[in-house]
Design an enzyme around this catalytic site. Structure first.
Site, short mmCIF file in Angstrom:
data_model
loop_
_atom_site.label_atom_id
_atom_site.label_comp_id
_atom_site.label_asym_id
_atom_site.label_seq_id
_atom_site.Cartn_x
_atom_site.Cartn_y
_atom_site.Cartn_z
N CYS A 89 -13.53 108.12 -104.49
CA CYS A 89 -14.85 109.07 -104.38
C CYS A 89 -15.34 109.13 -106.07
O CYS A 89 -16.21 110.02 -106.06
CB CYS A 89 -14.68 110.24 -103.67
SG CYS A 89 -13.55 111.32 -104.18
N CYS A 112 -27.62 119.26 -105.84
CA CYS A 112 -28.13 117.89 -106.04
C CYS A 112 -28.29 117.50 -107.30
O CYS A 112 -28.76 118.38 -108.10
CB CYS A 112 -29.37 117.64 -104.92
SG CYS A 112 -29.08 117.67 -103.14
N ASP A 171 -6.43 106.25 -100.68
CA ASP A 171 -7.47 107.12 -100.66
C ASP A 171 -7.28 108.42 -101.49
O ASP A 171 -7.25 109.48 -100.46
CB ASP A 171 -8.23 107.23 -99.23
CG ASP A 171 -9.47 107.98 -99.30
OD1 ASP A 171 -10.14 108.24 -100.37
OD2 ASP A 171 -9.85 108.32 -98.05
N GLN A 189 -14.74 112.47 -93.52
CA GLN A 189 -15.91 112.03 -94.50
C GLN A 189 -16.98 112.79 -94.16
O GLN A 189 -17.23 113.16 -92.74
CB GLN A 189 -16.35 110.57 -94.20
CG GLN A 189 -15.15 109.55 -94.68
CD GLN A 189 -15.13 109.64 -96.17
OE1 GLN A 189 -15.97 109.91 -97.07
NE2 GLN A 189 -13.81 109.39 -96.44
N GLU A 192 0.85 111.89 -96.16
CA GLU A 192 -0.34 112.86 -96.44
C GLU A 192 0.41 114.25 -96.73
O GLU A 192 1.62 114.60 -96.07
CB GLU A 192 -0.95 112.90 -95.08
CG GLU A 192 -1.99 114.35 -94.91
CD GLU A 192 -2.88 114.43 -96.01
OE1 GLU A 192 -3.55 113.48 -96.42
OE2 GLU A 192 -3.06 115.56 -96.60
N TYR A 239 -2.18 109.05 -98.85
CA TYR A 239 -3.43 110.10 -98.85
C TYR A 239 -4.09 109.82 -97.61
O TYR A 239 -5.31 109.66 -97.71
CB TYR A 239 -4.28 109.94 -99.85
CG TYR A 239 -3.73 109.91 -101.38
CD1 TYR A 239 -3.15 111.12 -101.98
CD2 TYR A 239 -3.36 108.74 -101.84
CE1 TYR A 239 -2.71 110.89 -103.26
CE2 TYR A 239 -2.92 108.44 -103.32
CZ TYR A 239 -2.36 109.70 -103.83
OH TYR A 239 -1.96 109.83 -105.06
#
Ligand SMILES: C[S@@+](CC[C@H](N)C(=O)[O-])C[C@H]1O[C@@H](n2cnc3c(N)ncnc32)[C@H](O)[C@@H]1O
Length: 415
Positions: free
Chosen positions: A372, A90, A345, A245, A298, A274
Site C-alpha cells: 500500500c 483527500c 502484504d 480492504q 498473522e 501478514y
C-alpha cells in the site's frame, strides 16, 4: 527539527511554476533555490502558493491558494470540505479521475526508479464504481465538543464534517452530523450485507463500545457475530471494524492479481505473510489442492480467529499467530521447508530488508508482494534484488480514489 532550521517562510506568498508530482499528494516547485512541496496543484500549473510549514533547511511545504494557469486535468472539487487549509482527508479532489490515475502511476514509476534503480512502465487501474462513495471503513476523529470529522493536513485540528463524499453513505450517516460524547474517535465499517459497525475509541485510542446497525433497523445493537465480506467467489468473516480492504471492489481485484502472479500448482506450499483474515491464503488454497499446504501468518489474535473460521473448509490451510520478524520467519521456514510461493502484504512500512532477505533465502519460485506504499515497495524490491530476485511484473490499482494512496501487486522471481 526546530523552526530555526527552516527559512522563516511560513505565511509567505509567492508565484511558482509547478514541477512533477511527488510521493505524498503534492508536487515539487522551486523558489529562490529551495524546494517547495505544493499541495492542491498539478504539474505544469502556474500558481500563487502560501507557505504552511518551514522547518527544514532544504524544503518547505505550501498550499496553492490561487491558480494563475490551470492544468487540463483540473476540475471543480466535488467535496465542499476539501481545499487549502480545510479537511486533510483527500489530496486529489481538484483532479479528474483519469488525471489521478496518471499522477499515481508517475509516483510509482518515480519511487521504483529512485529507490530500486528500475525503469518500469506503470499503469494504475481504476476499480469499478467511480471516485466517490467507495470508503467502506473509516476512522473519524472527534473535536473537543464531540463533533466528528477529519484532521487538517499535518495538524491535530479536527475539521467537523456533516458528510464525507468518498465514504459510503450508510457509514457517513452513522457517524457524521451527530455528537459523540466521552470518546476520542469513531471507527465505522459497512459489510457486504449492509450491516454498519461503529466502534468508539477513548482519547488514548483504546477500544470502547461496539454497536451494529442492521439494514432496515432503527436502533443499533450489540454485535452478535463477525462482519461478512465477499471476495474471490468466497464469503469471509472479519472482525467488525478490523482490517479488510477499504474499497468494496479492492479485495476482488487484489485476489485476481495475486492468484494470477502466484499461478499455484497442485501439491505446492504457499506462505501467506501478514495474512489478516486469510484472504490470499484462502484464495490460493484450492489451487494447491489436498496434497499442498498454505500457511497464513498473522500477528493479530482477532484476525487469526477470523482466518481460522474462514479457512475451516480448507484442510490444506492453517493459521499461525506470530510476528513476521526475521528471527520468527527463519524458524518458521526451517519448520516448513522450502515454500514454492510467498505472498506478503505488510503494513505501510513494508516488510523491511531483513524479512525480504530471509524470504529470498528460502528460494521460493515466486514472491507476490502486495504493497500500500510504493516507497516501501521500492525499498523492499531493492532488498530482494540484492538477494537475487528481480521484479518480473507489476499491477497497480486505484483502491483509494481522491487520495494519494495507491495499491501495487508485484511479482518477484529468481533473477
Ligand atoms: C495490510 S494488512 C493485510 C491483510 C490481508 N492480507 C488482507 O488483504 O486482508 C496487514 C496485516 O498484517 C498484520 N501484521 C502487522 N504487522 C505484522 C507482523 N509483524 N507480523 C505478522 N502480521 C502483522 C496486521 O495485523 C494486518 O492484518
Amino acid at each position: 527539527m526546530s523552526a530555526a532550521a527552516g527559512g522563516g517562510w511560513e505565511g509567505r506568498r509567492f508565484e511558482v511554476t509547478v514541477g512533477p508530482v511527488a510521493h505524498g499528494g503534492h508536487c515539487v516547485a522551486r523558489h529562490e533555490g529551495r524546494v517547495v512541496f505544493v499541495r492542491h496543484t498539478l504539474p505544469g500549473e502556474r500558481v500563487v502558493v502560501e507557505v504552511t510549514e518551514d522547518r527544514h533547511a532544504g524544503f518547505c511545504r505550501a498550499d496553492a491558494v490561487e491558480v494563475l494557469e490551470a492544468a487540463p486535468q483540473r476540475v471543480e472539487r466535488p467535496c465542499p470540505y476539501s481545499g487549502p487549509g480545510k479537511c486533510g482527508g483527500c489530496d486529489w479532489q481538484h483532479v479528474s479521475h483519469a488525471g489521478q490515475l496518471e499522477l499515481k502511476a508517475a509516483v510509482v514509476r518515480e519511487q521504483l526508479s529512485r529507490l530500486a534503480g528500475l525503469e518500469v512502465p506503470v499503469t494504475v487501474e481504476a476499480l469499478p464504481g467511480g471516485p466517490l462513495r467507495w470508503r467502506s471503513r473509516a476512522r473519524f476523529a472527534l473535536d473537543r465538543a464531540g463533533d466528528p470529522g477529519l484532521r487538517r493536513h499535518r495538524s491535530h485540528d479536527v475539521v467537523a464534517l456533516d458528510d464525507c463524499p468518498i465514504t459510503v453513505e450508510p457509514a457517513a450517516q452513522a457517524v457524521l452530523g451527530r455528537r459523540w460524547l466521552d470518546a476520542g474517535a469513531v471507527d465505522v465499517a459497512v459489510d457486504s450485507a449492509g450491516v454498519v459497525t461503529t466502534a468508539t475509541l477513548d482519547r488514548r485510542g483504546r477500544p470502547q463500545d461496539v454497536l451494529v446497525l442492521r439494514p432496515g433497523a432503527d436502533v443499533p445493537e450489540e454485535p452478535a457475530g463477525r462482519a461478512q465480506r465477499s471476495a474471490g467467489g468466497r464469503d469471509w468473516e472479519v472482525e467488525g471494524t478490523g482490517f479488510w480492504q477499504v474499497h468494496p471492489a479492492a479485495a476482488d481485484a487484489l485476489v485476481e492479481a495475486v492468484s494470477g502472479f502466484a499461478a499455484v500448482q497442485p501439491g505446492e506450499t504457499v506462505l501467506d505473510l501478514y495474512a489478516g483474515a486469510g484472504l490470499f491464503g484462502g484464495a490460493l488454497a484450492p489451487g494447491v489442492g489436498p496434497g499442498g499446504r498454505v500457511v497464513c501468518v498473522e500477528s493479530d489474535a482477532a484476525a487469526c480467529a477470523a482466518a481460522d473460521a474462514n479457512l475451516a473448509d480448507l484442510p490444506q490451510a492453517e493459521v499461525w499467530q506470530g510476528d513476521v520478524d526475521a528471527p520468527g520467519l527463519t524458524e518458521l521456514l526451517v519448520d516448513l521447508g522450502r515454500p514454492d510461493v510467498v505472498v506478503l502484504d505488510p503494513p505501510r512500512a513494508g516488510a523491511g530488508k531483513d524479512v525480504s532477505r530471509v524470504i529470498a533465502g528460502a528460494a521460493p519460485r515466486a514472491v507476490v508482494y502486495v504493497a500500500c506504499d510504493p516507497a516501501s515497495l521500492a525499498r523492499d524490491v531493492a532488498a530482494f534484488a540484492a538477494a537475487g530476485y528481480r521484479l518480473a511484473d507489476l499491477r497497480a490499482y486505484d483502491c483509494f480514489p481522491m487520495t494519494a494512496h495507491v495499491e501495487c501487486v508485484a511479482l518477484l522471481v529468481p533473477a
